[in-house]
Design a protein around this motif. Sequence first.
Motif, PDB file in Angstrom:
ATOM      1  N   GLY A   1      71.429-101.102 107.734  1.00 56.83           N
ATOM      2  CA  GLY A   1      71.730-101.825 106.503  1.00 56.83           C
ATOM      3  C   GLY A   1      70.890-101.338 105.333  1.00 56.83           C
ATOM      4  O   GLY A   1      70.056-100.439 105.457  1.00 56.83           O
ATOM      5  N   PHE A   2      71.128-101.952 104.179  1.00 60.92           N
ATOM      6  CA  PHE A   2      70.378-101.628 102.960  1.00 60.92           C
ATOM      7  C   PHE A   2      69.964-102.911 102.269  1.00 60.92           C
ATOM      8  O   PHE A   2      70.698-103.908 102.289  1.00 60.92           O
ATOM      9  CB  PHE A   2      71.211-100.768 102.004  1.00 60.92           C
ATOM     10  CG  PHE A   2      71.492 -99.384 102.512  1.00 60.92           C
ATOM     11  CD1 PHE A   2      70.593 -98.346 102.286  1.00 60.92           C
ATOM     12  CD2 PHE A   2      72.655 -99.121 103.239  1.00 60.92           C
ATOM     13  CE1 PHE A   2      70.853 -97.071 102.756  1.00 60.92           C
ATOM     14  CE2 PHE A   2      72.917 -97.854 103.712  1.00 60.92           C
ATOM     15  CZ  PHE A   2      72.018 -96.812 103.476  1.00 60.92           C
ATOM     16  N   ALA A   3      68.781-102.871 101.652  1.00 62.39           N
ATOM     17  CA  ALA A   3      68.298-103.993 100.851  1.00 62.39           C
ATOM     18  C   ALA A   3      68.205-103.533  99.397  1.00 62.39           C
ATOM     19  O   ALA A   3      67.858-102.379  99.120  1.00 62.39           O
ATOM     20  CB  ALA A   3      66.933-104.463 101.357  1.00 62.39           C
ATOM     21  N   TYR A   4      68.493-104.436  98.469  1.00 60.53           N
ATOM     22  CA  TYR A   4      68.519-104.089  97.053  1.00 60.53           C
ATOM     23  C   TYR A   4      67.651-105.069  96.269  1.00 60.53           C
ATOM     24  O   TYR A   4      67.646-106.282  96.533  1.00 60.53           O
ATOM     25  CB  TYR A   4      69.955-104.149  96.510  1.00 60.53           C
ATOM     26  CG  TYR A   4      70.920-103.232  97.220  1.00 60.53           C
ATOM     27  CD1 TYR A   4      71.159-101.936  96.754  1.00 60.53           C
ATOM     28  CD2 TYR A   4      71.610-103.666  98.363  1.00 60.53           C
ATOM     29  CE1 TYR A   4      72.056-101.105  97.401  1.00 60.53           C
ATOM     30  CE2 TYR A   4      72.510-102.829  99.009  1.00 60.53           C
ATOM     31  CZ  TYR A   4      72.723-101.549  98.526  1.00 60.53           C
ATOM     32  OH  TYR A   4      73.602-100.721  99.175  1.00 60.53           O
ATOM     33  N   PHE A   5      66.924-104.513  95.310  1.00 61.63           N
ATOM     34  CA  PHE A   5      66.184-105.330  94.350  1.00 61.63           C
ATOM     35  C   PHE A   5      66.313-104.641  92.990  1.00 61.63           C
ATOM     36  O   PHE A   5      65.747-103.566  92.760  1.00 61.63           O
ATOM     37  CB  PHE A   5      64.712-105.461  94.727  1.00 61.63           C
ATOM     38  CG  PHE A   5      63.913-106.273  93.744  1.00 61.63           C
ATOM     39  CD1 PHE A   5      64.021-107.655  93.705  1.00 61.63           C
ATOM     40  CD2 PHE A   5      63.058-105.647  92.830  1.00 61.63           C
ATOM     41  CE1 PHE A   5      63.287-108.394  92.791  1.00 61.63           C
ATOM     42  CE2 PHE A   5      62.331-106.381  91.919  1.00 61.63           C
ATOM     43  CZ  PHE A   5      62.445-107.769  91.897  1.00 61.63           C
ATOM     44  N   GLY A   6      67.086-105.244  92.102  1.00 67.78           N
ATOM     45  CA  GLY A   6      67.379-104.599  90.826  1.00 67.78           C
ATOM     46  C   GLY A   6      68.147-103.313  91.073  1.00 67.78           C
ATOM     47  O   GLY A   6      69.185-103.294  91.740  1.00 67.78           O
TER      48      GLY A   6
ATOM     49  N   GLU B   1      66.587 -98.461 102.829  1.00 71.98           N
ATOM     50  CA  GLU B   1      67.282 -98.510 104.122  1.00 71.98           C
ATOM     51  C   GLU B   1      66.469 -99.375 105.078  1.00 71.98           C
ATOM     52  O   GLU B   1      65.254 -99.203 105.217  1.00 71.98           O
ATOM     53  CB  GLU B   1      67.444 -97.109 104.688  1.00 71.98           C
ATOM     54  CG  GLU B   1      68.298 -97.064 105.941  1.00 71.98           C
ATOM     55  CD  GLU B   1      68.571 -95.640 106.411  1.00 71.98           C
ATOM     56  OE1 GLU B   1      69.280 -95.486 107.430  1.00 71.98           O
ATOM     57  OE2 GLU B   1      68.064 -94.699 105.759  1.00 71.98           O
ATOM     58  N   ILE B   2      67.146-100.287 105.760  1.00 74.43           N
ATOM     59  CA  ILE B   2      66.436-101.274 106.577  1.00 74.43           C
ATOM     60  C   ILE B   2      67.144-101.508 107.905  1.00 74.43           C
ATOM     61  O   ILE B   2      68.278-101.080 108.121  1.00 74.43           O
ATOM     62  CB  ILE B   2      66.331-102.630 105.846  1.00 74.43           C
ATOM     63  CG1 ILE B   2      67.750-103.166 105.584  1.00 74.43           C
ATOM     64  CG2 ILE B   2      65.533-102.510 104.566  1.00 74.43           C
ATOM     65  CD1 ILE B   2      67.815-104.622 105.229  1.00 74.43           C
ATOM     66  N   SER B   3      66.441-102.172 108.802  1.00 71.61           N
ATOM     67  CA  SER B   3      67.038-102.836 109.956  1.00 71.61           C
ATOM     68  C   SER B   3      66.641-104.305 109.858  1.00 71.61           C
ATOM     69  O   SER B   3      65.641-104.642 109.214  1.00 71.61           O
ATOM     70  CB  SER B   3      66.543-102.223 111.266  1.00 71.61           C
ATOM     71  OG  SER B   3      65.139-102.304 111.362  1.00 71.61           O
TER      72      SER B   3
ATOM     73  N   ASP C   1      59.254 -99.369  98.771  1.00 72.19           N
ATOM     74  CA  ASP C   1      60.490 -98.826  98.203  1.00 72.19           C
ATOM     75  C   ASP C   1      61.068 -99.741  97.130  1.00 72.19           C
ATOM     76  O   ASP C   1      61.570 -99.269  96.097  1.00 72.19           O
ATOM     77  CB  ASP C   1      61.535 -98.617  99.304  1.00 72.19           C
ATOM     78  CG  ASP C   1      61.192 -97.451 100.222  1.00 72.19           C
ATOM     79  OD1 ASP C   1      60.348 -96.617  99.826  1.00 72.19           O
ATOM     80  OD2 ASP C   1      61.762 -97.368 101.326  1.00 72.19           O
ATOM     81  N   LEU C   2      61.001-101.047  97.360  1.00 72.35           N
ATOM     82  CA  LEU C   2      61.609-101.993  96.426  1.00 72.35           C
ATOM     83  C   LEU C   2      60.660-102.432  95.318  1.00 72.35           C
ATOM     84  O   LEU C   2      61.098-102.809  94.228  1.00 72.35           O
ATOM     85  CB  LEU C   2      62.104-103.234  97.184  1.00 72.35           C
ATOM     86  CG  LEU C   2      63.201-102.988  98.231  1.00 72.35           C
ATOM     87  CD1 LEU C   2      63.603-104.305  98.885  1.00 72.35           C
ATOM     88  CD2 LEU C   2      64.417-102.308  97.606  1.00 72.35           C
ATOM     89  N   PHE C   3      59.335-102.357  95.593  1.00 74.60           N
ATOM     90  CA  PHE C   3      58.346-102.794  94.603  1.00 74.60           C
ATOM     91  C   PHE C   3      57.287-101.699  94.441  1.00 74.60           C
ATOM     92  O   PHE C   3      56.135-101.856  94.891  1.00 74.60           O
ATOM     93  CB  PHE C   3      57.697-104.107  95.039  1.00 74.60           C
ATOM     94  CG  PHE C   3      58.675-105.239  95.244  1.00 74.60           C
ATOM     95  CD1 PHE C   3      59.039-106.050  94.178  1.00 74.60           C
ATOM     96  CD2 PHE C   3      59.235-105.473  96.493  1.00 74.60           C
ATOM     97  CE1 PHE C   3      59.939-107.090  94.363  1.00 74.60           C
ATOM     98  CE2 PHE C   3      60.131-106.512  96.684  1.00 74.60           C
ATOM     99  CZ  PHE C   3      60.494-107.318  95.617  1.00 74.60           C
TER     100      PHE C   3
ATOM    101  N   ARG D   1      68.685-108.562  97.954  1.00 69.30           N
ATOM    102  CA  ARG D   1      70.064-108.700  98.446  1.00 69.30           C
ATOM    103  C   ARG D   1      70.288-107.800  99.640  1.00 69.30           C
ATOM    104  O   ARG D   1      69.947-106.622  99.627  1.00 69.30           O
ATOM    105  CB  ARG D   1      71.054-108.360  97.335  1.00 69.30           C
ATOM    106  CG  ARG D   1      72.517-108.441  97.770  1.00 69.30           C
ATOM    107  CD  ARG D   1      73.452-108.299  96.583  1.00 69.30           C
ATOM    108  NE  ARG D   1      73.281-107.004  95.912  1.00 69.30           N
ATOM    109  CZ  ARG D   1      73.955-105.893  96.277  1.00 69.30           C
ATOM    110  NH1 ARG D   1      74.794-105.923  97.293  1.00 69.30           N
ATOM    111  NH2 ARG D   1      73.764-104.770  95.600  1.00 69.30           N
ATOM    112  N   ILE D   2      70.840-108.383 100.686  1.00 66.30           N
ATOM    113  CA  ILE D   2      71.278-107.629 101.861  1.00 66.30           C
ATOM    114  C   ILE D   2      72.759-107.915 102.017  1.00 66.30           C
ATOM    115  O   ILE D   2      73.166-109.067 102.213  1.00 66.30           O
ATOM    116  CB  ILE D   2      70.509-108.038 103.130  1.00 66.30           C
ATOM    117  CG1 ILE D   2      69.006-107.875 102.926  1.00 66.30           C
ATOM    118  CG2 ILE D   2      70.970-107.209 104.324  1.00 66.30           C
ATOM    119  CD1 ILE D   2      68.165-108.370 104.090  1.00 66.30           C
ATOM    120  N   ASP D   3      73.561-106.850 101.927  1.00 69.62           N
ATOM    121  CA  ASP D   3      75.025-107.015 101.847  1.00 69.62           C
ATOM    122  C   ASP D   3      75.326-107.870 100.612  1.00 69.62           C
ATOM    123  O   ASP D   3      74.976-107.499  99.513  1.00 69.62           O
ATOM    124  CB  ASP D   3      75.575-107.620 103.141  1.00 69.62           C
ATOM    125  CG  ASP D   3      75.348-106.698 104.333  1.00 69.62           C
ATOM    126  OD1 ASP D   3      75.350-105.463 104.138  1.00 69.62           O
ATOM    127  OD2 ASP D   3      75.152-107.198 105.456  1.00 69.62           O
TER     128      ASP D   3
END
Length: 413
Positions: free
Chosen positions: A110-115, A120-122, A165-167, A179-181
């Motif tokens: 999966g993928f996580a998003y911030f802004g 890439e995550i599990s 990665d996100l911060f 956000r995930i999905d």
Amino acid sequence: MFDLDRYREILDTLTRNKSRSFLTGFGVFWGVFMLVALIGGGQGLKEMLNNNFEGFATNSAMVWAQPTKKAYKGFRKGRSWELEYKDVERLRQNIPELDIVTPVLFSYGGFAYFGDRKAEISVKGQSHDYRFVEEPQLRYGRFINEMDMQQRRKVCVIGKKTYKDLFPKGGDPCGQSIRIDSIFYQIVGVSYRADGMNIGGESESTIILPITLMQQVYNRGNEVDMIAVTGRKGAVMSRLSQPIREVVGAAHTIDPTDEQGIMVFNTEVLFQLLDNLFRGVNFLIWLVGLGTLLAGAIGVSNIMMVTVRERTTEIGIRRAIGATPRMILSQIISESVILTLVAGMSGILFAVLILQMLQLGNTEEGIVKAHFQVGFWTAIIAASTIAAMGVLAGLAPALRAMSIKPVDAMRDE
């Protein structure tokens, strides 16, 4: 009483034989360097491995389902099956030696998003009591708690790589939403746990959700990917592996002797393997180090033998003018001890310098990940060993020097 003139004489003797003293001292130097460097390096390597498994319960086991390898009660081998939530309660009721029994769910790719940032995550679904199996190393915030489980709160704990990665600017991200999905989750904690024992994906790129929430969001129904268990105080986990297979096998009609179908990974075996490995490594370190040091001491003894032979006339004259055997013995042993101590302490200092450089290379964000150094008492023991070997190395040459008679010395002249 300290005799300054005597030690000046000893140093003058060693200075007159510079090349010989250098070669002899180098053997002791190299032996001590090898011993101290190997001890410090082994200690650092052990600490690095222990850091990877830090916080992981040593009396734990992981249970998961695999295709059966044995036919049983009319079922062919190769049958696929799944663990279920009822298995958690079955294990708790039927095996009282178990302390923590907690289910785990996994999701990969999966993928996580911030802004505008993406990582890439599990995803892992865990219960609040999983922290007693694998203790999170929290940098910020907290772990999943019981209220998160009961209310299926949309909260998460993120790993170190995901956080960076996100911060990328750092700071406390707790309270921010990612956000995930298509679902947003509020960050309640950041775990800096290292990837030592990877169970269900790398810890640094894993996002942990309450398992009750993940069960609902990912539509996992009643299935469980893994059950983690720990033993009570005094329980031996290796003896509980078979009872675990019997309880789970009875519920799913699987041969309880099918070790491949009902996989029980006992971490106790892994930790025992690591302990035995480092016992062997430490034995090898001391064997190689002391062997090299002994070879250097033998070199010192041989050189002192040559020195005594060359100084036969000098020793005879000293005996003729009143030097006692004890004075001759003291001088030869003192020369041997000084030579080995100077070379040995130089070897210790050089080894400590090399180990310090290795330690500086194993720091992250100002935190030392492994200490590549020897303890104070280890250094004292090494120095004492050097002095003792210096005495033993000079003993045989000193006894030879004591046996020289003034008349024989004059005749050699």
